[in-house]
Design a protein around this motif. Sequence first.
Motif, PDB file in Angstrom:
ATOM      1  N   LEU A 169       0.855  -2.841   3.772  1.00 40.06           N
ATOM      2  CA  LEU A 169      -0.569  -2.931   3.459  1.00 40.06           C
ATOM      3  C   LEU A 169      -0.866  -2.452   2.042  1.00 40.06           C
ATOM      4  O   LEU A 169      -1.837  -2.891   1.426  1.00 40.06           O
ATOM      5  CB  LEU A 169      -1.388  -2.119   4.466  1.00 40.06           C
ATOM      6  N   HIS A 170      -0.058  -1.536   1.512  1.00 36.45           N
ATOM      7  CA  HIS A 170      -0.270  -1.073   0.141  1.00 36.45           C
ATOM      8  C   HIS A 170      -0.064  -2.208  -0.864  1.00 36.45           C
ATOM      9  O   HIS A 170      -0.681  -2.217  -1.936  1.00 36.45           O
ATOM     10  CB  HIS A 170       0.685   0.079  -0.192  1.00 36.45           C
ATOM     11  N   ILE A 171       0.811  -3.157  -0.512  1.00 40.57           N
ATOM     12  CA  ILE A 171       1.058  -4.290  -1.408  1.00 40.57           C
ATOM     13  C   ILE A 171      -0.095  -5.282  -1.339  1.00 40.57           C
ATOM     14  O   ILE A 171      -0.614  -5.709  -2.381  1.00 40.57           O
ATOM     15  CB  ILE A 171       2.395  -4.974  -1.041  1.00 40.57           C
TER      16      ILE A 171
ATOM     17  N   TYR B  71      -6.787  -0.249  -2.764  1.00 42.39           N
ATOM     18  CA  TYR B  71      -6.784   1.069  -2.105  1.00 42.39           C
ATOM     19  C   TYR B  71      -6.414   2.169  -3.094  1.00 42.39           C
ATOM     20  O   TYR B  71      -6.987   3.264  -3.073  1.00 42.39           O
ATOM     21  CB  TYR B  71      -5.802   1.037  -0.943  1.00 42.39           C
ATOM     22  N   LYS B  72      -5.487   1.860  -3.979  1.00 45.13           N
ATOM     23  CA  LYS B  72      -5.018   2.851  -4.956  1.00 45.13           C
ATOM     24  C   LYS B  72      -6.144   3.319  -5.866  1.00 45.13           C
ATOM     25  O   LYS B  72      -6.155   4.466  -6.329  1.00 45.13           O
ATOM     26  CB  LYS B  72      -3.888   2.236  -5.791  1.00 45.13           C
ATOM     27  N   TYR B  73      -7.111   2.443  -6.101  1.00 47.56           N
ATOM     28  CA  TYR B  73      -8.211   2.749  -7.026  1.00 47.56           C
ATOM     29  C   TYR B  73      -9.534   2.975  -6.296  1.00 47.56           C
ATOM     30  O   TYR B  73     -10.587   3.039  -6.940  1.00 47.56           O
ATOM     31  CB  TYR B  73      -8.355   1.609  -8.038  1.00 47.56           C
TER      32      TYR B  73
ATOM     33  N   ARG C 214      -6.985  -9.348  -7.874  1.00 43.63           N
ATOM     34  CA  ARG C 214      -6.253  -8.808  -6.724  1.00 43.63           C
ATOM     35  C   ARG C 214      -4.849  -9.395  -6.650  1.00 43.63           C
ATOM     36  O   ARG C 214      -3.865  -8.680  -6.407  1.00 43.63           O
ATOM     37  CB  ARG C 214      -6.999  -9.104  -5.426  1.00 43.63           C
ATOM     38  N   TYR C 215      -4.733 -10.702  -6.834  1.00 41.53           N
ATOM     39  CA  TYR C 215      -3.417 -11.342  -6.724  1.00 41.53           C
ATOM     40  C   TYR C 215      -2.417 -10.736  -7.718  1.00 41.53           C
ATOM     41  O   TYR C 215      -1.255 -10.502  -7.379  1.00 41.53           O
ATOM     42  CB  TYR C 215      -3.525 -12.849  -6.977  1.00 41.53           C
TER      43      TYR C 215
END
Length: 412
Positions: A45-47, A52-54, A63-64
């Motif tokens: 899911l992180h990929i 989410y990281k930001y 996003r892609y």
Amino acid sequence: MAKIHPFKAVRPTRDKVSLIASRSYQSYTPEERDSRMDYNPYSFLHIVNPGYKYHKEISGDERYKLVRNRYLEFKEDEIFKQDETPCFYVYKIVNREQESFCGIIAAASAEDYENDIIKKHEDTLTDRESTFKQYLKTVGFNAEPVLLTYPDNDSIARIIKKVSTERAEYEFTTTYRDTHYLWKVDSKDYIEQIQSAFQTMETIYIADGHHRSASSFLLAKDLASNNNTHSGKESYNFFMSYLIPESDLRIYEFNRLIKDLNGLSKEEFLIRLDEWFRIENRGIEVYKPSKPHHFSMYLDGEFYSLYLRKTIYKFTDALEELDAQILFKTVLDPILGIKNLRTDTRIEYSHGKNGIVYVKSKIDQEEFEVGFGLFPATVDQMKKIADQGLKMPPKSTYIEPKLRSGITIYEF
């Protein structure tokens, strides 16, 4: 003849595969996604959710590109490694009900998709096809196989049985209590036997993943048109698939939940239904259809059985025999005024594994007015509809197995 190719999968290391494997992104609620990413830095899911990281929702090309970056980071950190030689992968799932699904992960041909060797039974939406094609083109990989099914084949079954007696590359159990196994097939002899077996098949069928298949085909056309040295052997000419025999496929129904009676009273609605069905009030007795063309209905705290009047309804082709189509043509469209099953907000769907009691609970909570339970379609029905070039209504089938993302990755 179906063309199935081995490929060099990018895969998680053995110690991290259970942490990486995830359900499809859309199957999680936002709260579930955040919880899993909060406590599992290795989740796939992180990929696919790089925002989410930001702490930010990111969409479109931005996003892609970030998905591509996250993926490359996992490779750089050697969380993912690529096999050195092209392989097939025997993949087995045993679910909590102890049902077993076993097949082969391979690269299927986009040309076979175009030529109807790989047959379809669902319509796709052009916008979704185009969006996912652009996603694939930017990220450069596919991490969730299309589910294909083929006629049971003794030669393939023997190879799968032999391979699965060896120690599995992966063996892990999810929080859903499904156990997953994967074996690498790198034997030249086995690879040739598997390919030869598929070459004897005139057709194979998409069970689940029509949009992914369509998008992969569009990507192949796009990249081929921009490649002056195109040979047909490039990786973009194929898409990752999980091929299982027809006997391993499980098809469940999708039940229908409707928010109102389209201005009709309960009595008026029942009278309109009587034109097409023999109706029996079952009271509080839970009723579930036991054969095709029988439907259950829950309305105003009571169950009803609806038996199609076959002297009135005419079966003209394979689609007209499908219960989801029958319900649409006799009830949803003419009586309840639901013309577009994809876009009408008055209808929602609940897959059969939830059960008819789930439909009852939603109506008792006054979220919906009426619910319909269907008998599940069969593999033969699905094949006949595809063979006749017809398309099922949306949400006609809920098909298992459901695959995890990130276990094998196919790069273009």
